[in-house]
Design a protein around this motif. Sequence first.
Motif, PDB file in Angstrom:
ATOM      1  N   SER A 208       0.808  -1.301   0.130  1.00  0.00           N
ATOM      2  CA  SER A 208       0.138  -0.014   0.025  1.00  0.00           C
ATOM      3  C   SER A 208       0.782   1.102   0.227  1.00  0.00           C
TER       4      SER A 208
ATOM      5  N   ALA B   4       3.982   1.633  -1.080  1.00  0.00           N
ATOM      6  CA  ALA B   4       4.465   1.650  -2.319  1.00  0.00           C
ATOM      7  C   ALA B   4       3.672   2.182  -3.288  1.00  0.00           C
ATOM      8  N   ARG B   5       2.196   1.904  -3.518  1.00  0.00           N
ATOM      9  CA  ARG B   5       1.341   2.275  -4.202  1.00  0.00           C
ATOM     10  C   ARG B   5       1.006   3.575  -4.064  1.00  0.00           C
TER      11      ARG B   5
ATOM     12  N   GLY C 176       3.290   5.966  -5.728  1.00  0.00           N
ATOM     13  CA  GLY C 176       3.699   6.072  -7.053  1.00  0.00           C
ATOM     14  C   GLY C 176       3.912   4.749  -7.812  1.00  0.00           C
ATOM     15  N   ALA C 177       3.901   3.691  -7.067  1.00  0.00           N
ATOM     16  CA  ALA C 177       4.461   2.372  -7.831  1.00  0.00           C
ATOM     17  C   ALA C 177       3.150   1.915  -8.310  1.00  0.00           C
ATOM     18  N   ASN C 178       3.272   1.082  -9.653  1.00  0.00           N
ATOM     19  CA  ASN C 178       2.028   0.375  -9.998  1.00  0.00           C
ATOM     20  C   ASN C 178       2.237  -0.874  -9.503  1.00  0.00           C
ATOM     21  N   ARG C 179       1.288  -1.863 -10.020  1.00  0.00           N
ATOM     22  CA  ARG C 179       0.995  -2.843  -9.345  1.00  0.00           C
ATOM     23  C   ARG C 179       2.256  -3.921  -9.548  1.00  0.00           C
TER      24      ARG C 179
ATOM     25  N   GLN D 244       5.165  -2.803 -10.170  1.00  0.00           N
ATOM     26  CA  GLN D 244       6.462  -1.870  -9.438  1.00  0.00           C
ATOM     27  C   GLN D 244       6.247  -2.276  -8.099  1.00  0.00           C
TER      28      GLN D 244
ATOM     29  N   GLN E  30       9.503  -4.238  -6.796  1.00  0.00           N
ATOM     30  CA  GLN E  30      10.395  -3.556  -5.907  1.00  0.00           C
ATOM     31  C   GLN E  30      10.152  -3.801  -4.271  1.00  0.00           C
ATOM     32  N   VAL E  31       8.949  -4.233  -4.211  1.00  0.00           N
ATOM     33  CA  VAL E  31       8.642  -4.291  -2.538  1.00  0.00           C
ATOM     34  C   VAL E  31       8.417  -5.650  -2.257  1.00  0.00           C
ATOM     35  N   THR E  32       7.490  -6.199  -2.770  1.00  0.00           N
ATOM     36  CA  THR E  32       6.960  -7.456  -2.098  1.00  0.00           C
ATOM     37  C   THR E  32       8.037  -8.669  -2.379  1.00  0.00           C
TER      38      THR E  32
ATOM     39  N   LEU F 118      -6.570   2.784  -1.498  1.00  0.00           N
ATOM     40  CA  LEU F 118      -6.157   1.314  -1.076  1.00  0.00           C
ATOM     41  C   LEU F 118      -7.218   0.571  -0.755  1.00  0.00           C
TER      42      LEU F 118
ATOM     43  N   GLU G  41      -1.673   4.979  -7.584  1.00  0.00           N
ATOM     44  CA  GLU G  41      -0.401   5.479  -7.783  1.00  0.00           C
ATOM     45  C   GLU G  41      -0.397   6.770  -8.762  1.00  0.00           C
TER      46      GLU G  41
ATOM     47  N   PHE H  85       1.973   5.609   7.011  1.00  0.00           N
ATOM     48  CA  PHE H  85       1.093   4.711   8.069  1.00  0.00           C
ATOM     49  C   PHE H  85       2.000   4.984   9.452  1.00  0.00           C
TER      50      PHE H  85
ATOM     51  N   PHE I  60      11.098   0.453   3.848  1.00  0.00           N
ATOM     52  CA  PHE I  60      11.399  -0.759   3.311  1.00  0.00           C
ATOM     53  C   PHE I  60      12.661  -1.409   4.042  1.00  0.00           C
TER      54      PHE I  60
ATOM     55  N   TYR J 262      14.822  -3.642   3.452  1.00  0.00           N
ATOM     56  CA  TYR J 262      16.288  -3.814   2.621  1.00  0.00           C
ATOM     57  C   TYR J 262      16.815  -2.699   2.056  1.00  0.00           C
TER      58      TYR J 262
ATOM     59  N   PHE K   6      12.228   6.383  -3.410  1.00  0.00           N
ATOM     60  CA  PHE K   6      11.654   5.351  -3.876  1.00  0.00           C
ATOM     61  C   PHE K   6      10.369   5.896  -4.750  1.00  0.00           C
TER      62      PHE K   6
ATOM     63  N   MET L 211      10.095   5.455  -8.889  1.00  0.00           N
ATOM     64  CA  MET L 211       9.045   4.798  -9.660  1.00  0.00           C
ATOM     65  C   MET L 211       8.552   5.671 -10.902  1.00  0.00           C
ATOM     66  N   ARG L 212       8.923   6.900 -10.678  1.00  0.00           N
ATOM     67  CA  ARG L 212       8.445   8.116 -11.655  1.00  0.00           C
ATOM     68  C   ARG L 212       9.636   8.021 -12.628  1.00  0.00           C
TER      69      ARG L 212
END
Lengths: 294, 358
Positions: free
Chosen positions: A193, A195-196, A199-202, A204, A208-210, B54, B75, B83, B89, B91, B100, B104-105
């Motif tokens: 959530s 990440a989304r 600005g990450a799409n599904r 990404q 990148q995260v999961t 979400l 996004e 949160f 993250f 790692y 990050f 992504m952009r």
Amino acid sequence: MNRFRLSERGAERLSISVLLAPAVAVIVLLFLGGLASGFLRSLNYFPLIGLNDFNFDAYFSIFTDNGFLQSLVLTFHIAFTSTLIASILAVASALLLRPAFRGKRIVHFFFSLNLTIPHLVGAIGVLYLFQNSGLVSRIMTGLDLIQRPADFPAMVFDPWAIGIIIQYVWKEIPFIGVIVLAILLSVGEDYESVARSLGANRWQAFRQVTLPLIMPGVVSASVIVFAFTFGAFEIPYLLGRTFPAALPVLAYQSYTDVDLAARPQAMAMAMVIAFISTLLIMAYMKLSRVYIRE
Amino acid sequence: MTQVTLSGLTKIFDQKNPPAVDNLDLEIESGKLTALLGPSGCGKTTTMKMIAGLLRPTSGDILFDGDSILSIKPEERGAVMVFQNYLLFPYMTIADNIGFGLKMRKVNKKEIKSRVQDMLDLVQLPGFEERKPNQLSGGQQQRIALARALIVQPNVLLLDEPLSNLDAHLRDEMRVLIRRIQTEMGITTVFVTHDQEEAVVLADKVALLFDGRLQQFDAPDSFYDTPNTVEIATFFGGTNFIPGYYLDGTITTDIGVFDAPHSLVPEGNAVLSIRPEAVDLGEGGENSVSGTVLSHVYAGRYARFQIRIGDIEIEAVTEPGQVKLFADGDNIPVKFDPDKIWVLGTDTEKHPSAAYTG
């Protein structure tokens, strides 16, 4: 005071050693003993049949033997391809099984059901389904997709070991999948959530995260699968070609060869399998330590 | 800057339970800091997740600057959520965490690097680029999470209980930091909290939710001075309630008749509410009655009195200097300043509209 404490600790150690002795004895005698005697025989030392000189002839002969090298390549192909396909499909199915949905329990039950089915049964299933005279081939003939059952592409006893790989993939998906699902559930969906919303799409968010979060689990499960499929005997024996055969099958063939002189070669092959498996486990432990440090 | 409108927003997770968010209408002003306040489980975080995309609302609409954004993917909404438990993250380095959103952009690496540095300066943690999240304290992680959200220059910043995991000292620091950054950058900000003091201190406007329903949406001081219901007044703590009948600007109670120009009800059964600090002890004249001091507590910066008037006990808070003026058992005049009396309805029905004054 100090001496007393030391002796107390010594006594404790002694009692632990005594309690562990039976288990250690079994490991030392059966496993290490077997390994040692196998190693000696691979070095051409087998007085029982009149071999008394230590040498590396067996290793030279297998590594210069084209058949052995073909078997090695085939075994890598089987282990690598099965592990890769099973890992990808296992991660995908774990992702599908993660969200709450109606009937999740039943789906989950069926997903993990074949963890309990022996490999042999799976091999027979593959035989029945994918032989030229198998069920799939006959159904396809019946539907006029192919003219004769013999036109069905060879998937058992075939050069690409497709039948073997199908069997391993079928059996190992739930093994890796159950581990990955447990990790996914414990990691939760909040990281995704975040990440989304950043600005990450599904894709990404997954990439990148999961994926990095579940990677240690995927790696450890798949290394176990790789080591197993690399060293397992029965599936390539039942579903594979006689030549080139997978390494464990080749080792067995040499061992049961009427020519006793082939024994050292069989042992040398077994040593190579053990050596590669050990290397893999060490590499895995190193990898997982790197992940934990991160 | 973005104005966020919630219109009839409803979320039902499970038919068996009442809606988590129930027909919520809210105008969140552009560039302002708005608090969603309420006890835990009142639907605050659910509302926030719907704004971020979400969670999908069961019904109703969410508009950014007048346009519905329900069909826009999370996004692409530009509504970034921070949160409660930071969720850096684990790692990635701090620099990679903050960068990050830009990665992504597909922003180029050089620009990411310089903007990450700007962000670290903004949250007062310069030089933290190469550290890992687990090497940071909770307060530091919270700031990094904030920096990670701010770097993408969101239209709307959503903060979920931003202060609740911090100890008292860090909370004050973080409060100042959030307020400063919000004012500087002018980002429309919504934050969720269960702590009414936090909401009042930090927010320009507070939306109070009970059980997924909006109770009152007002400037912070209104919750103290002109609450919509007895329930709300109680949530904000320590008010005296005296039941009575309201007619033509006066309320008639068991202990007397009081002028009360500020009322939520036009007439009928009502409740007089007055805060302890608005009760004047020892002053006679209009709107005053006679009471008996039952007990008192001296608390340094203030003194607290329990007063009996007729069959009713009330609480009064005064300057410390007045402690010596009254002893327990004294009969003293007690005055309710008409301007500080607030008359509420007795029914439990909510009054979401603005107050009547007359």
